[in-house]
Enzyme design. Structure first.
Site, short mmCIF file in Angstrom:
data_model
loop_
_atom_site.label_atom_id
_atom_site.label_comp_id
_atom_site.label_asym_id
_atom_site.label_seq_id
_atom_site.Cartn_x
_atom_site.Cartn_y
_atom_site.Cartn_z
CB SER A 145 13.87 39.22 -1.53
OG SER A 145 13.68 38.71 -0.21
CE1 TYR A 159 12.77 43.92 0.57
CE2 TYR A 159 12.43 41.62 1.15
CZ TYR A 159 13.23 42.63 0.67
OH TYR A 159 14.52 42.34 0.29
#
Length: 248
Positions: A145, A159
């Site tokens: 990510s 996350y």
């Protein structure tokens, strides 16, 4: 370096979380370049079956497997089932993931356990199982990510922790497996137009403004990078941002 599409002819690829979004685009791109493809899903069997049909229309073999990457046995088992049904495994794309965003004090223990189980433990176990099956020329490609490279605001602690761990895992896999001719790399997508984060969604304008290009990317643009890494010989232990300049 060999980078022609023929290098994937006869190869077998497994794309976790391959029923939609980046995973589905990746499965189709690898099939177009000659690979037989298995995809995993948790929910959305109909979507996974649709990917299988699309791959088969390209003249390649395809397989949809229900496997929860958060379940240790199922994460590793997807590799074994792919190898048994399709005759081996050459390319693993660790795409399955979950995202839980929110203030630090709002995150529960179950949130932590679920995100780390899917995004970290599942990737580790699937990679471990794949490495035991791969011959020289094997490829492990993980989808990380952009938030592992730049955190633009609050709410991303859990996350970001999970996706940042994958960078370390990738570099360690590259060292661990390089002597066997197996490569490991990670791709960091930025804002990508998918069902989970549509380019016309309520938070889209802010995300697009954070990129240098001022727009969302497409799942196909991420898939193109994954396909390159599935073909590349002398690239390993590396991070690739497909983020429109989000981290610039």
């Amino acid at each position: 370096m060999t980078t022609t599409h023929e290098t994937l002819n006869g190869k077998v690829a497994l794309v976790t979380g391959g029923s939609r979004g980046i995973g589905a685009a990746t499965a189709l791109r690898l099939a177009r370049e000659g690979a037989d493809v298995a995809v995993t899903y948790v929910d959305g069997k109909e979507a996974a079956d649709g990917v299988v049909r699309a791959v088969e229309e390209l003249g390649r073999r395809a397989l949809a497997l229900r496997a929860d990457s958060g379940d240790a046995a199922e994460a590793a088992g997807a590799v074994e089932r792919t190898a048994e049904r399709l005759g081996g495994l050459d390319v693993l794309v660790n795409n399955a993931g979950v995202g839980v965003l929110g203030p630090l004090d709002s995150l529960s223990l179950s949130d932590v356990d679920r995100v780390l189980a899917v995004n970290v433990r599942g990737v580790f176990l699937t990679s471990q199982a794949a490495a035991s099956r791969m011959d020289p020329g094997g490829r492990i490609i993980t989808v990380g990510s952009c938030m592992a490279q730049r955190v633009p605001g609050p709410g991303g602690t859990l996350y970001t922790t999970s996706k940042s761990a994958l960078t370390g895992l990738t570099k360690a896999l590259a060292r661990e497996l390089g002597g066997r001719g197996i490569t490991a790399n990670i791709v960091h997508p930025g804002p990508i137009d998918t069902d989970m984060n549509p380019a016309d969604g309520p938070y889209a304008d802010g995300q697009a403004a954070m990129t240098a290009l001022g727009r969302f990317g497409s799942a196909d643009e991420v898939a193109a990078m994954v396909a390159y890494l599935a073909r590349a010989d002398y690239v390993t232990g590396a991070e690739f941002a497909v983020d429109g300049g989000f981290a610039a």
